[in-house]
Scaffold this motif. Structure first.
Motif, PDB file in Angstrom:
ATOM      1  N   ILE A  95       0.771  -1.078  -0.033  1.00  0.00           N
ATOM      2  CA  ILE A  95       0.050  -0.073  -0.082  1.00  0.00           C
ATOM      3  C   ILE A  95       0.987   1.243  -0.056  1.00  0.00           C
ATOM      4  O   ILE A  95       2.032   1.156   0.435  1.00  0.00           O
ATOM      5  CB  ILE A  95      -1.007   0.099   1.234  1.00  0.00           C
ATOM      6  N   ASN A  96       0.407   2.486  -0.394  1.00  0.00           N
ATOM      7  CA  ASN A  96       1.064   3.499  -0.407  1.00  0.00           C
ATOM      8  C   ASN A  96       0.972   4.002   0.908  1.00  0.00           C
ATOM      9  O   ASN A  96       0.314   3.693   1.870  1.00  0.00           O
ATOM     10  CB  ASN A  96       0.232   4.381  -1.254  1.00  0.00           C
ATOM     11  N   GLY A  97       2.124   4.912   1.089  1.00  0.00           N
ATOM     12  CA  GLY A  97       2.680   5.377   2.489  1.00  0.00           C
ATOM     13  C   GLY A  97       3.835   5.353   3.018  1.00  0.00           C
ATOM     14  O   GLY A  97       4.601   4.776   2.278  1.00  0.00           O
ATOM     15  N   THR A 101       3.032  -1.073   5.710  1.00  0.00           N
ATOM     16  CA  THR A 101       2.773  -2.405   6.687  1.00  0.00           C
ATOM     17  C   THR A 101       1.671  -3.116   5.924  1.00  0.00           C
ATOM     18  O   THR A 101       1.916  -4.387   6.611  1.00  0.00           O
ATOM     19  CB  THR A 101       2.236  -1.619   7.902  1.00  0.00           C
ATOM     20  N   ALA A 102       1.228  -3.031   5.077  1.00  0.00           N
ATOM     21  CA  ALA A 102       0.495  -4.142   4.285  1.00  0.00           C
ATOM     22  C   ALA A 102       1.031  -4.330   3.150  1.00  0.00           C
ATOM     23  O   ALA A 102       1.335  -3.659   1.978  1.00  0.00           O
ATOM     24  CB  ALA A 102      -1.062  -3.547   3.992  1.00  0.00           C
ATOM     25  N   PHE A 103       1.364  -5.752   2.961  1.00  0.00           N
ATOM     26  CA  PHE A 103       1.956  -6.176   1.602  1.00  0.00           C
ATOM     27  C   PHE A 103       1.650  -7.673   1.353  1.00  0.00           C
ATOM     28  O   PHE A 103       1.102  -8.309   2.063  1.00  0.00           O
ATOM     29  CB  PHE A 103       3.565  -6.126   1.718  1.00  0.00           C
ATOM     30  N   LYS A 124      -5.458  -8.667   2.372  1.00  0.00           N
ATOM     31  CA  LYS A 124      -5.820  -9.442   3.654  1.00  0.00           C
ATOM     32  C   LYS A 124      -5.281  -8.629   4.632  1.00  0.00           C
ATOM     33  O   LYS A 124      -5.925  -8.779   5.954  1.00  0.00           O
ATOM     34  CB  LYS A 124      -5.148 -10.912   3.579  1.00  0.00           C
ATOM     35  N   ARG A 125      -4.442  -7.698   4.394  1.00  0.00           N
ATOM     36  CA  ARG A 125      -3.659  -7.000   5.768  1.00  0.00           C
ATOM     37  C   ARG A 125      -3.861  -5.569   5.436  1.00  0.00           C
ATOM     38  O   ARG A 125      -3.504  -4.757   6.475  1.00  0.00           O
ATOM     39  CB  ARG A 125      -2.312  -7.405   5.550  1.00  0.00           C
ATOM     40  N   SER A 126      -4.399  -5.125   4.401  1.00  0.00           N
ATOM     41  CA  SER A 126      -4.662  -3.724   4.388  1.00  0.00           C
ATOM     42  C   SER A 126      -6.095  -3.071   4.600  1.00  0.00           C
ATOM     43  O   SER A 126      -6.448  -1.924   4.354  1.00  0.00           O
ATOM     44  CB  SER A 126      -4.471  -3.256   2.817  1.00  0.00           C
ATOM     45  N   ALA A 127      -6.745  -3.876   5.296  1.00  0.00           N
ATOM     46  CA  ALA A 127      -8.138  -3.191   5.704  1.00  0.00           C
ATOM     47  C   ALA A 127      -8.841  -2.916   4.434  1.00  0.00           C
ATOM     48  O   ALA A 127      -9.596  -1.827   4.620  1.00  0.00           O
ATOM     49  CB  ALA A 127      -8.219  -2.316   6.736  1.00  0.00           C
TER      50      ALA A 127
END
Length: 352
Positions: A95-97, A101-103, A124-127
């Motif tokens: 994810i951008n940012g 933390t989500a990949f 699954k991890r990026s909400a």
């Protein structure tokens, strides 16, 4: 006389030469044999914006080393999360940012197929946040049949910081030890009982039962004690002390339960203010309630998790402390008990 001999010899040579049948020259075609090549992906598991690729290396160790080196050049604390051999592609999404933390990553014959897997893993991890950062790497053609060697997808968890501890926010769901050896699956209560009695590491998957889809996998005590380890590097099965620290940080037994529990409980519901995501995923004793493997209690009443600490008051070396959340009519609590050789519980990891 010498001249006659010389003429005679010349005639023999000429007769032999011109009397031979001319053989066609055979063309040799070089057969191109596939030479196995290796590729790898390394990332910083705490910040996925640090990553490194390798491809077309002659050995696995070279490929993994190169991927880690490339990742470290970007500034990360890097480990290999995917390695493979043969003709194919790996894709990576974050994810951008400022902190990725989500990949997620994927491996397939084409980069498009690999990207579809990477997208799904990241979501699954990026909400629900769309992972817009996309990179990929491929081994060349004719480098062997595509084969996945190592994939750490099941080792990556969303985490939450609770005071001075960092916890996974979901239960463990691996079916292999860290070295790749499979953990034996019990599909019936009879199999579970036999494996436990034989001291064989085992798991059972109850995700096909109602309300159990998000619970993870139940393990017996021999799986958590095995030296091969079910926990990925950097994580461990909580000790009794780890669980007590968690409870104390949340105000003690009577206050911790509501903060650790979600709203999915039957009687008093949790508020999950800690972010721990404690669902009512209860363990099993494999046969107490019948031949079919199922949780010991009805869904919504109890959730149970292993501790790696042996119970001090028991002479049974396979009796370990456990942590449980239980919902009652007027309150929900987080407390401690013990599990013997016949029990199975879930595992929630805590960071080293």
């Amino acid at each position: 006389m010498k001249k006659l001999i010389t003429i005679y010899l010349l005639m023999i040579v000429m007769f032999t030469t011109y009397g031979q049948t001319k053989q066609p020259i055979k063309k040799t075609t070089a057969t191109k044999t596939a030479s196995t090549k290796f590729g790898a992906l390394a990332i910083d598991r705490s910040n996925g914006l640090y990553y490194g690729w390798s491809h077309d290396y002659s050995t696995l160790s070279e490929a993994e080393q190169k991927a880690v080196e490339e990742c470290k050049k970007k500034g990360g604390n890097c480990t290999v999360v995917l390695s493979y051999s043969g003709t194919g592609c790996a894709a990576y999404r974050t994810i951008n940012g400022k902190v990725g933390t989500a990949f997620g990553w994927g491996l397939a014959k084409t980069k498009e197929q690999a990207d579809a897997i990477a997208n799904k893993e990241c979501l699954k991890r990026s909400a629900g946040i769309i992972p817009e950062n996309f990179v990929w790497s491929c081994n060349s053609a004719n480098t062997g049949v595509l084969k996945e060697i190592y994939n750490a997808s099941d080792e990556i968890f969303n985490t939450v910081k609770i005071s001075n501890q960092e916890w996974a926010t979901e239960n463990l769901a691996v079916v292999k030890f860290k070295n790749g050896d499979p953990i034996t699956e019990a599909k019936t209560s009879d199999e579970w009982q036999k494996l436990c009695k034989d001291k064989t590491p085992a798991f059972t998957n109850l995700c096909d039962l109602p309300n159990q889809q998000n619970c993870g996998i139940i393990y017996n005590v021999h799986a958590i004690k095995d030296a091969r380890g079910v926990n990925p590097d950097g994580w461990h099965i909580p000790t009794e002390s780890d669980w007590k620290t968690l409870v104390n940080n949340l105000g003690g037994v009577k206050k911790a339960g509501a903060q650790l529990a979600t709203k999915d409980w039957s009687y008093t519901k949790g508020n999950n203010s800690s972010g721990f995501n404690g669902r009512p995923c209860d363990g099993t004793t494999g046969g107490v309630r019948g031949k079919k493997l199922e949780p010991t209690y009805e869904y919504g009443i109890m959730g149970t998790w292993w501790s790696s600490t042996r119970e001090r008051s028991s002479s049974d070396p396979d009796s370990h402390y456990m942590f449980w959340i239980r919902s009652y009519d007027s309150y929900i609590t987080g407390d401690f008990g013990n599990s013997n050789w016949a029990y199975g519980n879930y595992i929630r990891l805590v960071k080293n």
